[in-house]
Motif scaffolding. Structure first.
Motif, PDB file in Angstrom:
ATOM      1  N   ASN A   1       0.823  -1.206   0.000  1.00 41.29           N
ATOM      2  CA  ASN A   1       0.000   0.000   0.000  1.00 41.29           C
ATOM      3  C   ASN A   1       0.861   1.261   0.000  1.00 41.29           C
ATOM      4  OD1 ASN A   1      -2.374  -1.451   0.079  1.00 41.29           O
ATOM      5  ND2 ASN A   1      -2.162  -1.737   2.291  1.00 41.29           N
ATOM      6  N   SER A   2       2.172   1.049  -0.020  1.00 42.65           N
ATOM      7  CA  SER A   2       3.091   2.173   0.012  1.00 42.65           C
ATOM      8  C   SER A   2       2.826   3.121  -1.144  1.00 42.65           C
ATOM      9  CB  SER A   2       4.522   1.642  -0.085  1.00 42.65           C
ATOM     10  OG  SER A   2       5.389   2.650  -0.516  1.00 42.65           O
ATOM     11  N   GLU A   3       3.093   4.387  -0.891  1.00 44.84           N
ATOM     12  CA  GLU A   3       2.929   5.368  -1.961  1.00 44.84           C
ATOM     13  C   GLU A   3       3.916   5.131  -3.095  1.00 44.84           C
ATOM     14  OE1 GLU A   3       3.455   8.501   0.686  1.00 44.84           O
ATOM     15  OE2 GLU A   3       1.326   8.863   1.010  1.00 44.84           O
TER      16      GLU A   3
ATOM     17  N   LYS B 150       4.438   2.512  -4.588  1.00 44.12           N
ATOM     18  CA  LYS B 150       3.792   1.700  -5.616  1.00 44.12           C
ATOM     19  C   LYS B 150       3.169   2.563  -6.710  1.00 44.12           C
ATOM     20  CE  LYS B 150       0.314  -1.705  -6.556  1.00 44.12           C
ATOM     21  NZ  LYS B 150      -0.781  -2.528  -6.068  1.00 44.12           N
ATOM     22  N   ASN B 151       2.669   3.715  -6.294  1.00 38.43           N
ATOM     23  CA  ASN B 151       1.903   4.517  -7.237  1.00 38.43           C
ATOM     24  C   ASN B 151       2.769   5.335  -8.194  1.00 38.43           C
ATOM     25  OD1 ASN B 151      -0.700   3.706  -6.452  1.00 38.43           O
ATOM     26  ND2 ASN B 151      -0.436   4.877  -4.568  1.00 38.43           N
TER      27      ASN B 151
ATOM     28  N   LEU C 219      -3.002  16.815   2.928  1.00 37.78           N
ATOM     29  CA  LEU C 219      -2.754  15.653   3.777  1.00 37.78           C
ATOM     30  C   LEU C 219      -2.692  16.015   5.246  1.00 37.78           C
ATOM     31  CD1 LEU C 219      -0.011  13.842   1.684  1.00 37.78           C
ATOM     32  CD2 LEU C 219      -2.444  13.328   1.793  1.00 37.78           C
TER      33      LEU C 219
ATOM     34  N   ALA D 114      -8.731   9.691   1.625  1.00 40.90           N
ATOM     35  CA  ALA D 114      -8.369   9.185   0.307  1.00 40.90           C
ATOM     36  C   ALA D 114      -9.591   8.835  -0.522  1.00 40.90           C
ATOM     37  CB  ALA D 114      -7.456   7.971   0.446  1.00 40.90           C
TER      38      ALA D 114
ATOM     39  N   LYS E 290      -9.649  13.296  -5.071  1.00 43.48           N
ATOM     40  CA  LYS E 290      -8.724  12.302  -5.613  1.00 43.48           C
ATOM     41  C   LYS E 290      -9.016  12.007  -7.082  1.00 43.48           C
ATOM     42  CE  LYS E 290      -6.994   7.670  -5.167  1.00 43.48           C
ATOM     43  NZ  LYS E 290      -7.062   6.364  -4.522  1.00 43.48           N
TER      44      LYS E 290
ATOM     45  N   TYR F 246      -3.471  13.583  -7.449  1.00 33.31           N
ATOM     46  CA  TYR F 246      -2.486  12.516  -7.286  1.00 33.31           C
ATOM     47  C   TYR F 246      -1.849  12.481  -5.896  1.00 33.31           C
ATOM     48  CZ  TYR F 246      -2.710  11.209 -12.189  1.00 33.31           C
ATOM     49  OH  TYR F 246      -3.128  10.740 -13.390  1.00 33.31           O
TER      50      TYR F 246
ATOM     51  N   SER G 126      -2.539   9.375  -3.864  1.00 37.24           N
ATOM     52  CA  SER G 126      -1.844   8.135  -4.185  1.00 37.24           C
ATOM     53  C   SER G 126      -0.350   8.234  -3.896  1.00 37.24           C
ATOM     54  CB  SER G 126      -1.999   7.790  -5.678  1.00 37.24           C
ATOM     55  OG  SER G 126      -3.278   8.066  -6.133  1.00 37.24           O
ATOM     56  N   LEU G 127       0.206   9.425  -4.041  1.00 41.16           N
ATOM     57  CA  LEU G 127       1.658   9.519  -4.056  1.00 41.16           C
ATOM     58  C   LEU G 127       2.254  10.236  -2.857  1.00 41.16           C
ATOM     59  CD1 LEU G 127       1.903  10.281  -7.803  1.00 41.16           C
ATOM     60  CD2 LEU G 127       3.216   8.500  -6.685  1.00 41.16           C
ATOM     61  N   GLY G 128       1.440  10.893  -2.042  1.00 41.96           N
ATOM     62  CA  GLY G 128       2.012  11.635  -0.926  1.00 41.96           C
ATOM     63  C   GLY G 128       3.021  12.648  -1.431  1.00 41.96           C
TER      64      GLY G 128
END
Lengths: 292, 292, 292, 292, 292
Positions: free
Chosen positions: C52-54, C56-57, D44, D51, D56, D235, D238-240
């Motif tokens: 679920n880590s970011e 991954k995206n 965030l 999320a 999103k 995004y 998903s990506l932080g």
């Protein structure tokens, strides 16, 4: 060709024009609606397939191939449009050559030679009409104007008509040269225009007689057919009976592109999208008669 | 070339024509079906891989590369089509030059010189037949018509045939010029047509002898092969045994584009998609004989 | 240039040819495998990042940019191919001009002037060899044939070689005109061919000396590099160690397109994909000597 | 123009060249990083949006429009490259015409007329320098060589410089014709080269003065701007904070294509990607002086 | 045409220029906002449709067809741009022919013939003004300069204006030839320029009078309309009221491309994006008067 104002969006969007692909595809829309409804009914209500069924994932294929089919249709559109536009350019060349030939002869011929001027005034535009009818595979001698003082244009309808007219133009020019009405240098100056008539004729015949290679035509049609026919199987699970308008709309888009391409590929007919060759022929007659 | 009516969709879709790629690819369809079924059976029933397996995600690669392979195939299609169409244009130029040369000579030569007219009436069309056979790497002297009053056309079959005929046309024209049957200005006017024969020949040889660079040909085939062969691994989890028709259909689409491109790239043969060079040669003979 | 039969799919797919990009990219494949394995090992086994880590995206970016990189590579492929094909067309023009010049001179020169015929028989093909070597930046006087009765072709190796040969052809023609071996009209008729030699030379120099603008070359390489190097970070979570073949395959596809483009962009060398300029030069010599 | 070896990948990838878009865009990279970090921090950590938020899904829009923006940038790239390449072709024509004119005059002029040879030896290359400076909107009379025995080239700096030089070349040629140093047929043979100087000048002015239509330029810039600025909103979920390098990299790709296009669109300046017009002018001087 | 500096990004992005499509589309933006808000309100708050509703999946269709619509708009953009650029090239040819004709006449005419020089000095630029007004369907005799010593240019406003001027240029040239002010070879040398006036006129008329085929124009507008109008139905579930700016932005992108294409397709008007034909006409007058 339809003359239209490209800025009137609303009439475009809501009126169904004569040339509109919606009109031609309407029976197919009905058939596809019934077909999609049937698939949906079978999958959802008769066989009660679960949404986790592998059949749902057939739509993966439509995603992957969506790209190929789009690019193919753009290739199809480009090649058809290029022929249409080349046909237009060739007729533009005919217009230019007719005008330039008339101007040059007007300036070159001795002022007293009214007979030759009258000859070309009639015969240059006759070539445009001959070519127009030749490309439509008709023979319409009524559209030819007779040379004053001579009878109607003598033509053998069994032979290639534009060639006969081009030959007569060539003969007349060489005769003038032999009779010293034109000098050798003037003959050279007239050469471009004289040979361009037959070059335009050859190019138009080429466009008319050479559709896109048979294999592409077959392949694109087969591809659209299978793409559309397999579409309801997978998407029914996501869309339910909404599959019906979706399949119809996607079919409308894909088939329209192929249909329009087929129509403009042969641009010398009388279809709504064809080139205004009648108008152009009349303009050649008008402008040449203004000049000579 | 197959003459067809591009508007008959249904015969297109359901008949399998001789030139259809379905026919050529059929053995591959069988092989791919067996291969896909085997992968599916192994993954689903022998190894019982879970749908969460990382193998499933191989399909991510197919998504990413789907763009590239589509664009490459469109590049391939465009270049092959451009050659085919350029080949057609070159033969169109041959038609135009043959007609224009005949018309000009008819108009230029003194009315009494029937011998020269008879010569060109036979030799201009002979060039088209010589070029046609040269491009097919055959030598077929039966297709040449003899000049009336002379024996058969004298040709050395070991040498370049179209060059010999072009030389004879050139020699005859210069001889007429030396004998004052043609003036210097008329010679200049004939120059375009005379040199275009050899230019068409050179262009057709270029199209015929220069396929797409070897590296692209290899690369596209390797790419299609690996793309298709790795496809079942990932998609089996979503599609089960439905993977078989899907792989076959995607292979059909990709391989058809490559196959059709290969076929039309060399447009002077006798394939179904090739240019109608036989018909065009006969038309040149017909039209030139109408003119001279 | 490699002569190949484009229809032998299997040899294409499985043999690794000398010109194959697989061969050139092999070291990079190894390096990329190690790199991808390292990233996978770090993310999965050392840092034990959750799926679920970011991170991954990051793969979202690869999806978005996949389209841009594909289109850029197609742009690259098109421009490189266009140069290659234009180079081929220019050499085709050289072939045509050599043949037409030989034919015209053969027909024009008085039958008794064997000396001029012998001169052109040797010097027209010499131009093709001079151009070939000039484009390869070599000087190879052994490939020139001497004019019978004269010594070897007199050339200053410090100066532009093809220009010197073109000048000699031009001088000889004008000399024949001054000596009344050619009339003024014949001189005009020869003009096209005489000037086309230098035009072909200039066009080939242009193709050779003008690669795609520096900025595009840098940009495409930087883009491929970052695209590939960031790929394992995100996709590792979906693919595990399968990331290794996937990254290698995607790199193979992208880098091959760039590599092939680089190779065919300069088509006059001796690479496997280069144009058969040696063969064409020999053919010019063969055909001209058949004619004169 | 930078001369480079397209095969040195590593220096390309790691060095930041003077012409590199990375250098020009660096301030924007910083600004965008701060902007993206700010959005991420707000969404965030300040507003703590979930999320599942609808925000999103703004990224859906970026997916849909990714196609359009890519295709637009490729359109932009193609049109800019076409101008650059047409500019190169036009200068190639100038090189060819300069060489051919020198060769023809060398062969045509009576051996005794050294004065005319000296005139053209100096004046033909002067035209190339005049055009080069004209396209850069400078006037640099030091680059002109004087005709031996005459003073410096007489030019009115207020008037169109290349036109004045072309006029002088034309005048000199007609004077030689009137003095019977050139025959009428030779004049015809020289015509192509003489008129091509002014045609090259007109074409280069056209390329220089006609950028892509204003509306496209505005539209592409607005589109890139909004596409990039709205990107972090969706995004981020998903990506932080990984959004920062992603937005910068996507901006680098899109803006680089626009920046490079802007630079090569006007190819006659002194930028790193511009055409080597200085070198070409010097080569014309070198080669013409070898010939005459 | 707007002269602009393509490197000023910020003014481009934030200012709303007169020619900006934002301005023209603004009423549509309002209408679409209301429409989208209405759909969102109905689906979310009146009918309270669940996010699992099949209506949500209508967005699948937008994904599939996003590609087709993008490619179609790029096809539209390319064809419109090609016309615009061809229009520019044709006017470039007019500039070149005007200059070359002036230069040649200046060099050819006997030094004493000031009357003919004065004639062409006035009449060559008059042609450009005549063509400009003809393409704008106006007749503006004030822009013609009279020939010194004669009255105003005699023209019949009912007839084709540019043809009449081209005829007068042709007549004058032939008269000079008949009076031995020009030799036969000089007449041949002038031929290219003389016939190019009418060729440019024909080509511009072709561009002006032949918009993209009616069917494509209708089809693209219908496609954009249905694509945009069905968009809120599905995406509302993901985006809530954010659907409003998203639909507006996507509409802005798609409709802008169509609007800009419509505007530049006919490049001879006075729109912001049209070609600077006024400036070019004035430049022709300036440069010709510098030469003659």
């Amino acid at each position: 060709m339809i003359n239209y104002n490209p800025k009137e969006w609303f009439t475009f969007i809501f009126r169904i024009h004569k040339a509109d692909t919606v009109r031609k595809l309407f029976p197919m829309f009905i058939a596809l609606s019934i077909y999609s409804a049937l698939i949906a009914w079978l999958e959802l209500e008769v066989w009660k397939l679960s949404a986790n069924s592998e059949i749902k994932n057939i739509s993966l294929m439509h995603g992957l191939l969506g790209f190929v089919i789009s690019l193919l249709l753009v290739f199809r559109t480009n090649t058809a449009y290029d022929r249409w536009w080349e046909g237009r350019r060739q007729w533009g060349t005919l217009v230019n050559s007719s005008r330039n030939l008339a101007m040059k002869l007007q300036a070159m011929l001795p002022g007293t030679n009214t007979e030759a001027r009258a000859y070309f005034k009639v015969m240059i535009p006759n070539y445009a009409f001959a070519l127009k009818n030749h490309l439509r595979k008709t023979f319409n001698p009524d559209e030819f104007q007779p040379v004053p003082g001579e009878g109607p244009v003598s033509l053998d309808p069994e032979k290639h008509i534009p060639n006969q007219l081009a030959q007569q133009l060539m003969n007349k020019t060489m005769e003038l040269y032999r009779k010293n009405q034109l000098t050798g240098e003037q003959l050279i100056v007239l050469n471009n225009e004289l040979q361009s008539f037959t070059e335009v004729c050859g190019a138009c015949e080429r466009i008319k007689n050479t559709p896109i290679p048979f294999s592409y035509s077959v392949f694109i049609k087969k591809f659209i057919f299978f793409y559309i026919m397999t579409m309801p199987f997978g998407y029914v699970f996501s869309l339910g009976y909404l599959i019906i308008p979706m399949v119809v709309f996607i079919f409308f888009v894909l088939a329209s592109l192929e249909l329009i391409a087929e129509e403009i590929e042969d641009p010398f007919g009388k279809d709504a999208n064809d080139l205004p060759v009648d108008t152009m022929s009349n303009n050649i007659r008008l402008h040449v008669s203004e000049l000579l």
